[in-house]
Design an enzyme around this catalytic site. Sequence first.
Site, PDB file in Angstrom:
ATOM      1  N   SER A 137       0.820  -1.208   0.000  1.00 55.80           N
ATOM      2  CA  SER A 137       0.000   0.000   0.000  1.00 55.80           C
ATOM      3  C   SER A 137       0.853   1.256   0.000  1.00 55.80           C
ATOM      4  O   SER A 137       0.344   2.350  -0.216  1.00 55.80           O
ATOM      5  CB  SER A 137      -0.907   0.023   1.237  1.00 55.80           C
ATOM      6  OG  SER A 137      -0.122   0.018   2.420  1.00 55.80           O
ATOM      7  N   HIS A 158      -3.628  -4.139  -4.849  1.00 58.27           N
ATOM      8  CA  HIS A 158      -3.819  -3.555  -3.524  1.00 58.27           C
ATOM      9  C   HIS A 158      -5.259  -3.776  -3.060  1.00 58.27           C
ATOM     10  O   HIS A 158      -6.180  -3.058  -3.440  1.00 58.27           O
ATOM     11  CB  HIS A 158      -3.493  -2.057  -3.538  1.00 58.27           C
ATOM     12  CG  HIS A 158      -3.640  -1.421  -2.196  1.00 58.27           C
ATOM     13  ND1 HIS A 158      -4.058  -0.119  -2.024  1.00 58.27           N
ATOM     14  CD2 HIS A 158      -3.436  -1.911  -0.944  1.00 58.27           C
ATOM     15  CE1 HIS A 158      -4.104   0.157  -0.734  1.00 58.27           C
ATOM     16  NE2 HIS A 158      -3.740  -0.916  -0.065  1.00 58.27           N
ATOM     17  N   GLU A 170      -7.107  -1.980  -6.127  1.00 54.50           N
ATOM     18  CA  GLU A 170      -6.325  -1.119  -7.009  1.00 54.50           C
ATOM     19  C   GLU A 170      -5.328  -2.000  -7.776  1.00 54.50           C
ATOM     20  O   GLU A 170      -4.494  -2.668  -7.167  1.00 54.50           O
ATOM     21  CB  GLU A 170      -5.577  -0.053  -6.219  1.00 54.50           C
ATOM     22  CG  GLU A 170      -6.485   0.977  -5.578  1.00 54.50           C
ATOM     23  CD  GLU A 170      -5.728   1.977  -4.719  1.00 54.50           C
ATOM     24  OE1 GLU A 170      -6.120   3.160  -4.703  1.00 54.50           O
ATOM     25  OE2 GLU A 170      -4.749   1.576  -4.047  1.00 54.50           O
ATOM     26  N   ASN A 208      -4.969   6.177  -1.103  1.00 51.45           N
ATOM     27  CA  ASN A 208      -4.100   6.730  -0.070  1.00 51.45           C
ATOM     28  C   ASN A 208      -3.540   8.092  -0.438  1.00 51.45           C
ATOM     29  O   ASN A 208      -3.061   8.827   0.428  1.00 51.45           O
ATOM     30  CB  ASN A 208      -2.956   5.764   0.245  1.00 51.45           C
ATOM     31  CG  ASN A 208      -3.397   4.657   1.168  1.00 51.45           C
ATOM     32  OD1 ASN A 208      -4.328   4.821   1.954  1.00 51.45           O
ATOM     33  ND2 ASN A 208      -2.754   3.511   1.084  1.00 51.45           N
TER      34      ASN A 208
END
Length: 522
Positions: A137, A158, A170, A208
């Site tokens: 991540s 991810h 992802e 993120n």
Amino acid sequence: MSTSAVEQNTDALRGAAIDPDRVVAVVGTGAMGQGIAQVALVAGHPVRLYDTLPGRVGEAAAAIGARLDRQVDKGRMTAADRDAARARLHPAAGLAELSDAALVVEAVVERLSVKQELFRELEGIVSDDCLLATNTSSLSVTAVAGALSRPGRFVGLHFFNPAPLLPLVEVVSGTATGADAARRALATVTAWGKTPVSCADLPGFIVNRIARPFYAEAFALLEDRVADPATLDAVLRESGGFRMGPFELTDLIGQDVNEAVTRSVWESFFRSPKFIPSLLQRRLVEAGSLGRKSGRGWYDYADGAERPRPHTAAPAAPPAYVVAEGELDPAPGLLELIAESGVTLRREPEDEGTRLILPSGGQLVPVDGQTAAEYRDVVYFDLALDYRAATRIALSAAPHTGERTLQEAVGLFQALGKKVSVIKDAPGMIVARTVAMMIDLATDAVAKGVATEEDIDTAMRLGVNYPVGPLEWNRKLPLGYAHELLESVDERVPGGRYAPGLALFLHTHASAPDGEGSDPDS
């Protein structure tokens, strides 16, 4: 994307998915490794589970079996399907037992050297057609793949925790990832019942990266003593439509985990002021106040501890009337709500500005990035995702704002059925500043080729449960609103954090109706 386009894309991917008869291997048996293994098992794959620590594979297999039992208890899986899934789960004593895997997903410690060494070893074991994937991540997919002689078959997958429940994955392409590898990864994740989004290998990927302001702006407002955590959480939930506020959410995630991701993104962007970590959060981590898992974070989770309540204004009498100058474009539907409330609404056209004039003579103004301190008698009100559905509104006023004006503003929103939180005067307030920052980062991500608008909005809705994606929210706002608000905040809080990016500027002007731009020769 239209329905037909979605169907065509799904059809194109279907043939590229890894066959369910092929082995999927998972390396690492923590929460993420177990979750990914469970997803692959339920999708019908034989799964090989490996961990370097003795005994961990057996413990992980037992934990996965227990979760499958709960699925049967809840009626989400038949006992026969559970038994078949259990029979497909095979502990591996060494990496050599993964030689027949069609896909290996790594979910080990977030250290580049560890991941590189693992994949170097795997490359000499698995077949040439095996897809290699990392669940990282925070690390660069390109950097992890840099240790391989054939990085074209390497991708990022991810997953979000808990992997069996959250739909988003992802799919991250490093600079060397081949188109076929990315297509196979997308197809396989889709076949597993997940919703994949494609993104480039830039810091934070999609979620993120773009989620940082949701936490950072709340922490900055707390540092400036604009409001307390309970009030900031309540305003973002009850006005912004977010499922959880940033303080309660980071307590759930773990302050150490959330702060580490923030710091990683900040460092990866060469310490850009847009991603600067919070000193208050750093102090929490240093004190061991990590949230729910330690019993204390922003809130106290000890048995019997009372949860702080958000600041809510005492009942106030509504004004007899308000005069609307302009259409209050940043607050669609608000004038209709006022008219329905029984408060007399008078309308006056206004060439510039948009505001409500109260009987006191003071003004009630939609948040625009300025402060009440700059005006004689002004109260600002914050942005809401839906003013009709919102149950709380934040107001801000300067110390010299008339008390009658403030009370009329409070009473007006209470007459609309809203709780009111009065916060300290702050440019951009709470919801508007947070959303504008996310819009800026999302627009920048599209311009830099991180992902498409559709994939960014999908990722933010499914990955962190936002009510709408930031780019969809931007389309709901008046043209240029986010850009102008950030420009105003940047003037009052200099340093670059709030300076709107070029992508947002160009997006705003590219979307302007014909004739609104100025003549470059004038």
